[in-house]
Write a protein that holds these residues in place. Structure first.
Motif, PDB file in Angstrom:
ATOM      1  N   GLN A  83      -9.314   2.157  -7.854  1.00  0.00           N
ATOM      2  CA  GLN A  83      -9.080   1.205  -8.971  1.00  0.00           C
ATOM      3  C   GLN A  83      -8.187  -0.010  -8.825  1.00  0.00           C
ATOM      4  O   GLN A  83      -8.309  -1.075  -8.904  1.00  0.00           O
ATOM      5  CB  GLN A  83      -8.670   2.076 -10.002  1.00  0.00           C
ATOM      6  CG  GLN A  83     -10.010   2.930 -10.709  1.00  0.00           C
ATOM      7  CD  GLN A  83      -9.316   3.966 -11.636  1.00  0.00           C
ATOM      8  OE1 GLN A  83      -8.322   3.962 -12.217  1.00  0.00           O
ATOM      9  NE2 GLN A  83     -10.110   4.894 -12.083  1.00  0.00           N
ATOM     10  N   ALA A  84      -7.211   0.527  -7.967  1.00  0.00           N
ATOM     11  CA  ALA A  84      -6.151  -0.234  -7.561  1.00  0.00           C
ATOM     12  C   ALA A  84      -6.483  -1.773  -6.672  1.00  0.00           C
ATOM     13  O   ALA A  84      -6.206  -2.878  -7.031  1.00  0.00           O
ATOM     14  CB  ALA A  84      -4.941   0.064  -6.866  1.00  0.00           C
ATOM     15  N   ASN A  88       0.856  -1.184   0.064  1.00  0.00           N
ATOM     16  CA  ASN A  88      -0.187  -0.038  -0.024  1.00  0.00           C
ATOM     17  C   ASN A  88       0.677   1.290  -0.085  1.00  0.00           C
ATOM     18  O   ASN A  88       1.779   1.429   0.360  1.00  0.00           O
ATOM     19  CB  ASN A  88      -0.888   0.040   1.219  1.00  0.00           C
ATOM     20  CG  ASN A  88      -2.016   0.981   1.297  1.00  0.00           C
ATOM     21  OD1 ASN A  88      -2.547   1.504   0.005  1.00  0.00           O
ATOM     22  ND2 ASN A  88      -2.422   1.468   2.363  1.00  0.00           N
ATOM     23  N   ARG A  89       0.261   2.209  -0.581  1.00  0.00           N
ATOM     24  CA  ARG A  89       1.084   3.773  -0.269  1.00  0.00           C
ATOM     25  C   ARG A  89       2.327   3.571  -1.354  1.00  0.00           C
ATOM     26  O   ARG A  89       3.559   3.946  -1.107  1.00  0.00           O
ATOM     27  CB  ARG A  89       1.283   4.211   0.770  1.00  0.00           C
ATOM     28  CG  ARG A  89      -0.112   4.287   1.475  1.00  0.00           C
ATOM     29  CD  ARG A  89      -0.031   4.943   2.976  1.00  0.00           C
ATOM     30  NE  ARG A  89      -1.273   4.566   3.826  1.00  0.00           N
ATOM     31  CZ  ARG A  89      -1.246   4.335   5.107  1.00  0.00           C
ATOM     32  NH1 ARG A  89       0.156   4.396   5.656  1.00  0.00           N
ATOM     33  NH2 ARG A  89      -2.318   4.284   5.571  1.00  0.00           N
ATOM     34  N   TRP A  90       2.122   2.882  -2.340  1.00  0.00           N
ATOM     35  CA  TRP A  90       3.357   2.733  -3.311  1.00  0.00           C
ATOM     36  C   TRP A  90       3.761   3.750  -4.250  1.00  0.00           C
ATOM     37  O   TRP A  90       2.567   4.516  -4.573  1.00  0.00           O
ATOM     38  CB  TRP A  90       3.189   1.381  -4.274  1.00  0.00           C
ATOM     39  CG  TRP A  90       4.200   1.091  -5.336  1.00  0.00           C
ATOM     40  CD1 TRP A  90       5.408   0.802  -5.243  1.00  0.00           C
ATOM     41  CD2 TRP A  90       4.066   1.526  -6.577  1.00  0.00           C
ATOM     42  NE1 TRP A  90       6.195   0.628  -6.228  1.00  0.00           N
ATOM     43  CE2 TRP A  90       5.374   1.164  -7.279  1.00  0.00           C
ATOM     44  CE3 TRP A  90       2.968   1.870  -7.326  1.00  0.00           C
ATOM     45  CZ2 TRP A  90       5.387   1.138  -8.741  1.00  0.00           C
ATOM     46  CZ3 TRP A  90       3.279   2.446  -8.829  1.00  0.00           C
ATOM     47  CH2 TRP A  90       4.479   1.876  -9.345  1.00  0.00           C
ATOM     48  N   SER A  91       4.923   4.113  -4.352  1.00  0.00           N
ATOM     49  CA  SER A  91       5.188   4.841  -5.652  1.00  0.00           C
ATOM     50  C   SER A  91       6.380   4.754  -6.407  1.00  0.00           C
ATOM     51  O   SER A  91       7.261   3.927  -5.767  1.00  0.00           O
ATOM     52  CB  SER A  91       5.422   6.345  -4.979  1.00  0.00           C
ATOM     53  OG  SER A  91       6.176   7.258  -5.960  1.00  0.00           O
ATOM     54  N   PRO A 146       0.324  -3.025  -6.892  1.00  0.00           N
ATOM     55  CA  PRO A 146       0.563  -2.192  -5.868  1.00  0.00           C
ATOM     56  C   PRO A 146      -0.359  -1.089  -5.781  1.00  0.00           C
ATOM     57  O   PRO A 146      -1.380  -0.657  -6.856  1.00  0.00           O
ATOM     58  CB  PRO A 146       2.012  -1.722  -5.959  1.00  0.00           C
ATOM     59  CG  PRO A 146       2.026  -1.509  -7.628  1.00  0.00           C
ATOM     60  CD  PRO A 146       1.307  -2.869  -8.119  1.00  0.00           C
ATOM     61  N   VAL A 147      -0.736  -0.646  -4.673  1.00  0.00           N
ATOM     62  CA  VAL A 147      -1.795   0.419  -4.360  1.00  0.00           C
ATOM     63  C   VAL A 147      -0.884   1.639  -4.287  1.00  0.00           C
ATOM     64  O   VAL A 147      -0.124   1.921  -3.354  1.00  0.00           O
ATOM     65  CB  VAL A 147      -2.574  -0.008  -3.177  1.00  0.00           C
ATOM     66  CG1 VAL A 147      -3.626   1.266  -2.887  1.00  0.00           C
ATOM     67  CG2 VAL A 147      -3.057  -1.231  -3.026  1.00  0.00           C
ATOM     68  N   PRO A 148      -1.505   2.758  -5.032  1.00  0.00           N
ATOM     69  CA  PRO A 148      -0.595   3.933  -5.102  1.00  0.00           C
ATOM     70  C   PRO A 148      -0.905   4.863  -3.790  1.00  0.00           C
ATOM     71  O   PRO A 148      -1.949   4.780  -3.138  1.00  0.00           O
ATOM     72  CB  PRO A 148      -1.369   4.797  -6.306  1.00  0.00           C
ATOM     73  CG  PRO A 148      -2.429   4.083  -6.433  1.00  0.00           C
ATOM     74  CD  PRO A 148      -2.559   2.596  -6.023  1.00  0.00           C
ATOM     75  N   ALA A 149       0.430   5.568  -3.624  1.00  0.00           N
ATOM     76  CA  ALA A 149       0.126   6.753  -2.569  1.00  0.00           C
ATOM     77  C   ALA A 149      -0.778   7.650  -3.028  1.00  0.00           C
ATOM     78  O   ALA A 149      -0.384   8.806  -3.617  1.00  0.00           O
ATOM     79  CB  ALA A 149       1.409   7.038  -1.954  1.00  0.00           C
TER      80      ALA A 149
END
Length: 422
Positions: free
Chosen positions: A378-379, A325-328, A350-353
């Motif tokens: 969406q992720a 989670n909170r990936w960049s 991955p789930v964006p930040a």
């Protein structure tokens, strides 16, 4: 008629003795013994995928099977595979155990030491009963009721507090419900559950109200569940955190089993602390998700959690799906590195930040109103598909890395109560 028999025996000497006698029974087709309760349930679930007819007619459960006690195992087999005749093998053949075994769903009791005549009689009776049940299920609408291994269970656990565990669990459940699956969302963060706060729900009942009930009927379960306008059936954590102690591993098994028999998908928020209850849920789960963020402290916590599960034999690292989670793309710690460090299977998505997308609905306690254009939503909904949560229960699993983690693992959760490791 050939009778297929599957013994579940943990003791090697007892397994050899039972296999030898079974091989002498006329028209018997004994399988190799399975060593523990988890292997038994996995084997039956795998056989039931295609048809009831692939299941053995008779299952023999030895009294010293583990990690799930014999009577609890019989109850779960009878609940999930009602066309299988289960026979208990025990050194205690008294009326007390006989009554308890029958109450759990067994079709017979065989005393130890084994005798050929008693074994043959009990196996034949259980097999005839199984054939009759299958003939009945093959007629009319009853065949449509049987769903083989029952609904799927997915647990969502956080590596540490604040990584987005509850939000992930809620979005998984919302995605499944939106796809048409009958979905239950369970808050098993027993002292600090926030599922109700995220969905703006207050309800007088909680999971603690089911803890002392041995036989959870559909009506009892319905009284404890809140049918939300989102389409989810919610089983909330107790409002008073101290009541969480009422839900031990045995209660958790009964509750999850009852939910599995009633819903196509059961999503369980396990929080970030290992208790007997949520460890039992992780052990029973078809898919176990561990949520982390791509920072050193969280990844260390994720590794610590996985190691604890392995020491307690709750779940293997390779059978755990890691959600980042909170990936960049600018993050120094990427999913591939987390996968290598924890030895889990990182999901492809991955789930964006992007907390700004979430802040308004989280603060309002209305995460179900999150805009469909949200990159986080969406992720997470894509992840739900990757993990197979959006599929019909009788559909084939997708060929994705996430689907590959739908493996149940062994684990004596009772060790949490005894305060020692295996």
């Amino acid at each position: 008629m050939t009778t297929r028999i599957l013994p579940a025996v943990g003791d090697p000497d007892a397994a050899r003795a039972i296999s030898t006698l079974l091989s002498q029974l006329p028209s018997a087709e004994p399988s190799a013994p399975v060593p523990d309760s988890t292997s038994l349930l996995d084997t039956l679930a795998r056989l039931a995928v295609d048809s009831i007819d692939e299941l053995p007619e008779v299952v023999l459960v030895h009294e010293r099977i583990g990690p799930v006690p014999a009577l609890e195992l019989i109850r779960e087999v009878a609940l999930r595979f009602p066309a299988v005749g289960v026979v208990l093998v025990s050194s205690d053949a008294g009326p007390g155990l006989f009554s308890a075994a029958m109450d759990s769903g067994a079709r017979g009791l065989i005393g130890l030491p084994l005798s050929y005549e008693e074994l043959a009689a009990r196996v034949q009776a259980a097999a005839q009963w199984s054939v009759g049940v299958r003939r009945h299920l093959g007629k009319g609408s009853a065949a449509d009721v049987f769903t083989g291994p029952g609904g799927r269970v997915v647990t969502v656990t956080g590596a540490k507090g604040g990584v987005g565990t509850t939000f992930t669990a809620v979005q998984f459940a919302l995605a499944a419900a939106a796809s048409g699956r009958r979905t239950a969302l369970v808050d098993m963060d027993l002292q600090a559950g926030d599922v109700g706060s995220y969905l703006d729900v207050q309800f007088r009942r909680s999971i603690a109200d089911l803890a002392g009930i041995q036989d959870i009927s559909p009506r009892v379960l319905q009284d404890a569940v809140y049918d939300d306008r989102t389409g989810l059936a919610l089983l909330l954590a107790p409002a008073d955190g101290e009541r969480g102690e009422e839900v031990d591993d045995r209660a958790a098994r009964h509750i999850v089993g009852a939910l599995r028999s009633r819903y196509e998908l059961v999503v369980i928020d396990c929080g970030t602390q290992v208790t007997g209850a949520n460890a039992a849920a992780v052990e029973m789960a078809d898919v176990a998700v561990l949520v982390t963020t791509p920072d050193v402290v969280a990844v260390r916590a994720a590794k610590r959690m996985v190691r604890m599960w392995e020491r307690l034999q709750v779940r293997k690292a390779e059978d755990t799906a890691m959600v980042v989670n909170r990936w960049s793309k600018h993050t120094e710690i990427q999913p591939a590195l987390i996968e290598k460090i924890t030895k889990t299977r990182a999901t492809r998505t991955p789930v964006p930040a992007a907390f700004k997308e979430l802040q308004a609905v989280v603060d309002a306690g209305r995460v179900q109103d999150l805009d469909n254009r949200s990159t986080v939503k969406q992720a997470l909904w894509t992840l739900a598909g990757e993990l197979g949560l959006l599929q019909a229960p009788d559909a084939a699993a997708p060929a994705t890395p996430g689907a590959a983690v739908a493996v149940r693992a062994a684990g004596p959760v009772s060790r949490l109560r005894r305060g020692r490791e295996g």
